[in-house]
Motif scaffolding. Structure first.
Motif, PDB file in Angstrom:
ATOM      1  N   PRO A   1       0.817  -1.218   0.000  1.00  0.00           N
ATOM      2  CA  PRO A   1       0.000   0.000   0.000  1.00  0.00           C
ATOM      3  C   PRO A   1       0.853   1.272   0.000  1.00  0.00           C
ATOM      4  CG  PRO A   1      -0.162  -1.153   2.101  1.00  0.00           C
ATOM      5  CD  PRO A   1       0.670  -2.000   1.219  1.00  0.00           C
ATOM      6  N   ARG A   2       0.471   2.227  -0.852  1.00  0.00           N
ATOM      7  CA  ARG A   2       1.137   3.529  -0.886  1.00  0.00           C
ATOM      8  C   ARG A   2       0.697   4.353   0.326  1.00  0.00           C
ATOM      9  NH1 ARG A   2      -1.674   8.273  -3.906  1.00  0.00           N
ATOM     10  NH2 ARG A   2      -1.939   6.800  -5.615  1.00  0.00           N
ATOM     11  N   ALA A   3      -0.568   4.165   0.716  1.00  0.00           N
ATOM     12  CA  ALA A   3      -1.097   4.944   1.847  1.00  0.00           C
ATOM     13  C   ALA A   3      -2.098   4.094   2.612  1.00  0.00           C
ATOM     14  CB  ALA A   3      -1.782   6.205   1.328  1.00  0.00           C
ATOM     15  N   THR A   4      -2.112   4.263   3.938  1.00  0.00           N
ATOM     16  CA  THR A   4      -3.112   3.606   4.793  1.00  0.00           C
ATOM     17  C   THR A   4      -3.705   4.686   5.690  1.00  0.00           C
ATOM     18  OG1 THR A   4      -1.863   1.537   4.805  1.00  0.00           O
ATOM     19  CG2 THR A   4      -3.485   1.834   6.561  1.00  0.00           C
ATOM     20  N   GLU A   5      -5.017   4.686   5.818  1.00  0.00           N
ATOM     21  CA  GLU A   5      -5.664   5.721   6.624  1.00  0.00           C
ATOM     22  C   GLU A   5      -6.761   5.081   7.462  1.00  0.00           C
ATOM     23  OE1 GLU A   5      -6.035   9.361   8.135  1.00  0.00           O
ATOM     24  OE2 GLU A   5      -4.694   9.042   6.425  1.00  0.00           O
TER      25      GLU A   5
ATOM     26  N   GLY B   1       1.710  10.245  -1.207  1.00  0.00           N
ATOM     27  CA  GLY B   1       1.698   9.686   0.159  1.00  0.00           C
ATOM     28  C   GLY B   1       0.306   9.627   0.728  1.00  0.00           C
ATOM     29  N   ASN B   2       0.077  10.350   1.818  1.00  0.00           N
ATOM     30  CA  ASN B   2      -1.148  10.143   2.589  1.00  0.00           C
ATOM     31  C   ASN B   2      -2.428  10.572   1.892  1.00  0.00           C
ATOM     32  OD1 ASN B   2       0.082   8.893   4.651  1.00  0.00           O
ATOM     33  ND2 ASN B   2       0.165  10.672   6.008  1.00  0.00           N
ATOM     34  N   VAL B   3      -3.514  10.015   2.421  1.00  0.00           N
ATOM     35  CA  VAL B   3      -4.863  10.363   1.972  1.00  0.00           C
ATOM     36  C   VAL B   3      -5.351  11.463   2.914  1.00  0.00           C
ATOM     37  CG1 VAL B   3      -7.179   9.430   1.659  1.00  0.00           C
ATOM     38  CG2 VAL B   3      -5.206   7.949   1.289  1.00  0.00           C
ATOM     39  N   GLY B   4      -5.841  12.566   2.345  1.00  0.00           N
ATOM     40  CA  GLY B   4      -6.241  13.690   3.202  1.00  0.00           C
ATOM     41  C   GLY B   4      -7.747  13.817   3.319  1.00  0.00           C
TER      42      GLY B   4
END
Length: 809
Positions: free
Chosen positions: A495-499, A536-539
């Motif tokens: 995964p590129r990003a986990t939220e 990167g992150n999910v906003g």
């Protein structure tokens, strides 16, 4: 102008185009002598499946709704006889689904097995009471009552040479009884097996028989001496055995000598060829790569889905049919004479599956269109395997990879790549070969801490997938640029990003049409909007609050800045992406709304509920314009085709339905335009639908008015270039038919006299269309010439005729 066309294209209804429904839930399977139909039991019915189309073409059912315990089809394919728990035997004209006679079975308990002799006049029934009855179906009376078997007579078969008048049977004592029908006595018991005997197969001369059993052996019998010639240990519980024909070249499957060879099917789930004289296995079928034969440990389990329960031979077409424990029927091609079948089976290797029919789908949890022109559907069915159906033939590929129930699916824009997620905490990406239609897994990732209940694909190009899980997180997985794989290797995804997205299970995720936004819906009653734009992150951008129960589905509009959500509170809502306010609420389902999708280019919604209903809503007016009632249980699967003209639904009732848009509204709109003499708009609408017949209707209407030539010229020349291009294509089609050739020629005259040749040659496929026009035009000219000659001759005859007896003038 475009808005009115979009408004006119709003379908006001869908009708069922096709269905994939359960047709076999276990029990006997028989193939007709002409090898066109498969007969199988499904509760109180016997269903007849047409092999070429995969569709149920006939079905017979006992009036009393009693389960059918056994059935048989006569050798001439004319008579079907069924036995029910109510101890009734019924004879059917199965093509008309009419019962022609019924009679009491005389057995004191249900009939377990039945068969016809080769003349289709004698019927034998084996009962659970240990007796066998023989019936003369022509004279309609019971001819024999054979006693002496212990327990259920589960296997019964006539010797193929009817002059011998011999019947073979087997029951709980594991012996094979040979009955002489002249004396009504059991003349011997063939003892070899220590477990249930499952099938018998005879050599063409009738002198040899092979029996198979669950005691993991096959026995070759000499029927002249009535002794066992050979016992072959096959190391699996065998359910079916077929003696291979001696007159065919089967060297590709290990048949190298003229000795007796037979093929077995059983608990290992693979077909194997055995040489009787040496008791050697000379060929083992190879299965698709992720699918392996059942191991020794697994084999002890009775319920392994891969094990085979029947093996049937189709001699005329050199095919075999197997039935699996999962109720799938698979047809295999035996090696054939290549000089004769060279073009048909050019790329076929030994024992390759020609087609596979799924008898029972269990609960359908998700379904999506797939392939070129949405020719296939992929289905998740409360199992760890995925099923890919070709809609034209209902033939199915089964995809192995996940190790627990597959919960959700999504397809990338082009339709050849799709993603799945499952209770095994993993996501997988699959690719369909655009030529062969074969599907294989190309990528896999497992990083979630709990079951993955929802997955969505990027919309622009195949660059990433997003998963939502019961671990309350969403993960973004980037796909490699090149997804091609070699052999059994698959790309490993991370995964590129986990939220952590919600406080409870994530039920649904969706990506916006521009790939910049992500929506998630959760059991915590909220839906949330996330930004995917940054690296990167999910906003988090905002929260949609308003549902009183968990949110089951989220979906972005293809045209507007709005999000649709559906919930267990029975409501569907539309939300603004700008200020997260609720714009509209649609209420009408009496229970949870499980799925919501946009149709009609974003002007309508389709929702499916746990009440088994699918509803069509017009967004502008907030009204439910149609309720589709085709399911008896929760409708988990709902998807629209890329052309927006078909919808597929899948339900917990095991049914999959493909719906097609009905064009009642369009037909009405078209007739209104013609009535108002707005020919240009009518012609434009007809061309945009890409329906040559509708366009022809408009052309015919124009040619019926005064000054039709001038009007046609004016209308055609006002069309856009792409519309003229389509019109030329349609002319080539119309011109092949004498009835429509004059309309085609009238349009061609306008195009060829007013447009420069350079422009026409720029049209796609113009050369092909023009070349196709020439031979038919010449044929029409010749016909008109002949007609002219004939009419001149008729005129001449008329002039010269005199009425007999009339005075000369």
């Amino acid at each position: 102008g475009q808005l009115t066309v979009i408004f006119m294209l709003c379908p006001y209804s869908y009708v069922v185009e096709s269905k994939i429904e359960p047709f076999y839930k276990g029990g006997k399977v028989q193939i007709s002598k002409d090898e066109k139909y498969i007969f199988c039991t499904c509760g109180s019915r016997v269903n007849v499946l047409e092999i070429s189309t995969g569709k149920i073409v006939h079905s017979v059912e006992h009036d009393d709704q009693e389960d059918i315990t056994s059935f048989t089809l006569s050798c001439d394919d004319e008579m079907l006889v069924t036995a029910s728990r109510a101890l009734l035997l019924k004879q059917w004209d199965w093509r008309q689904a009419q019962c022609t006679r019924s009679w009491r079975a005389i057995h004191t308990v249900p009939v377990a097995s039945m068969t016809f002799d080769s003349t289709s006049t004698l019927l034998a029934t084996g009962g659970c009471d240990g007796t066998i009855k023989l019936w003369d179906v022509v004279k309609q009376y019971c001819t024999h009552n054979l006693k002496g078997s212990s327990g259920v007579v589960h296997l019964i078969q006539f010797h193929p040479d009817i002059s011998r008048l011999q019947l073979f049977s087997s029951s709980l004592d594991c012996g094979i009884r040979l009955w002489d029908l002249r004396s009504s006595r059991c003349v011997c018991v063939l003892q070899s097996h220590y477990s249930a005997v499952t099938s018998l197969s005879f050599s063409p001369d009738g002198g040899t028989m092979v029996s198979s059993g669950r005691d993991k052996i096959c026995t070759v019998w000499d029927l002249e001496t009535r002794k066992a010639k050979r016992t072959v240990p096959v190391y699996e519980a065998v359910e079916g055995v077929v003696l291979l024909p001696e007159d065919k070249d089967l060297s590709e499957i290990g048949v190298k000598s003229k000795d007796l060879h037979f093929i077995t099917a059983g608990s290992k789930g693979v077909l194997r060829v055995w040489e009787a004289s040496t008791a050697r296995c000379v060929y083992t079928q190879t299965l698709p790569s992720p699918l392996t034969a059942v191991s020794e440990v697994e084999e002890e389990r009775d319920d392994d889905p891969r094990s085979l329960t029947f093996l049937l031979h189709l001699p005329a077409s050199s095919r075999l049919a197997t039935v699996t424990a999962e109720h799938n029927i698979v047809l295999y091609q035996l090696p054939v004479d290549f000089s004769f079948f060279f073009f048909l089976y050019l790329d076929i290797f030994p024992l390759c599956a020609l087609s596979q029919f799924v008898g029972y789908n269990d609960e359908v949890l998700d379904v999506k269109f797939l392939g070129k022109g949405d020719s296939h559907i992929v289905v998740a069915t409360n199992s760890c395997q995925l099923k890919v159906f070709e809609l034209l033939t209902n033939s199915c590929q089964i995809l192995y990879g996940h190790t627990d129930t597959v919960l959700s699916l999504d397809v990338f824009k082009k339709g050849f790549l799709f993603a799945s997620c499952a209770k095994d905490r993993s996501v997988r990406v699959w690719q369909m070969d655009s030529d062969s239609g074969q599907v294989h897994c190309v990528a896999q990732g497992s990083n979630h801490a709990n079951a993955v209940g929802s997955i969505t694909c990027s919309r622009m190009k195949a660059s990433f997938v997003v998963s939502g899980s019961q671990d309350c997180t969403v993960k973004v997985w980037d796909l490699p640029a090149d997804l091609s794989t070699t052999g059994a290797d698959v790309h490993q995804l991370t995964p590129r990003a986990t939220e952590k997205a919600h406080d409870k299970d994530v039920n649904s995720v969706a990506v916006s049409p521009n790939d910049k936004l992500l929506a998630s819906g959760s059991q915590d009653r909220t839906a949330r909007l996330w930004s995917l734009a940054g690296e990167g992150n999910v906003g988090l951008l905002g929260v949609f609050r308003g549902h009183r129960r968990g949110v089951w589905a989220v979906c972005f509009s293809p045209v507007d800045q709005v999000l649709a959500t559906s919930s267990a509170d029975g409501a569907t809502k539309l939300w603004s992406l700008q200020d997260f306010s609720c714009l509209k609420t649609f209420e009408g389902h009496d229970a949870s709304v499980l799925k919501v999708i946009f149709v009609s280019r974003g002007t309508q919604l389709l929702t499916s509920g746990s009440d088994g209903l699918v509803k069509l809503w017009t967004i502008k007016t907030n009204e439910c314009v149609k309720t589709l009632d085709a399911h008896q249980d929760k409708v988990w699967g709902l998807h629209v085709s890329r052309k927006d003209d078909k919808v597929v639904t899948g339900s917990a009732d095991s049914n999959i339905t493909v719906w097609v848009v009905t064009e009642t509204k369009l037909s009405q709109e078209l007739s209104n335009l013609l009535h108002e003499k707005k020919y240009l708009k009518a012609l434009g609408l007809a061309i945009s639908l890409d329906q040559p017949h509708t366009v022809l209707t408009v052309i015919k209407a124009i040619r019926q008015v005064e000054n039709s030539g001038e009007l046609l010229e004016k209308t055609v020349l006002k069309l856009r270039v792409d519309q003229k291009e389509s019109l030329l294509r349609y002319c080539a089609v119309w011109n092949t038919n004498a009835r429509n050739c004059q309309d085609a020629q009238a349009v061609l005259q306008v195009l060829l006299t007013h447009l420069p040749p350079e422009e026409i040659l720029q049209y796609q496929g113009a050369r092909t269309h023009l070349e196709g026009l020439i031979p038919y035009t010449e044929r029409h000219m010749q016909r008109i010439g002949n007609l002219l000659q004939a009419s001149m001759f008729l005129n001449y005859m008329w002039q010269k005729m005199r009425v007999a007896g009339a005075p000369a003038r």
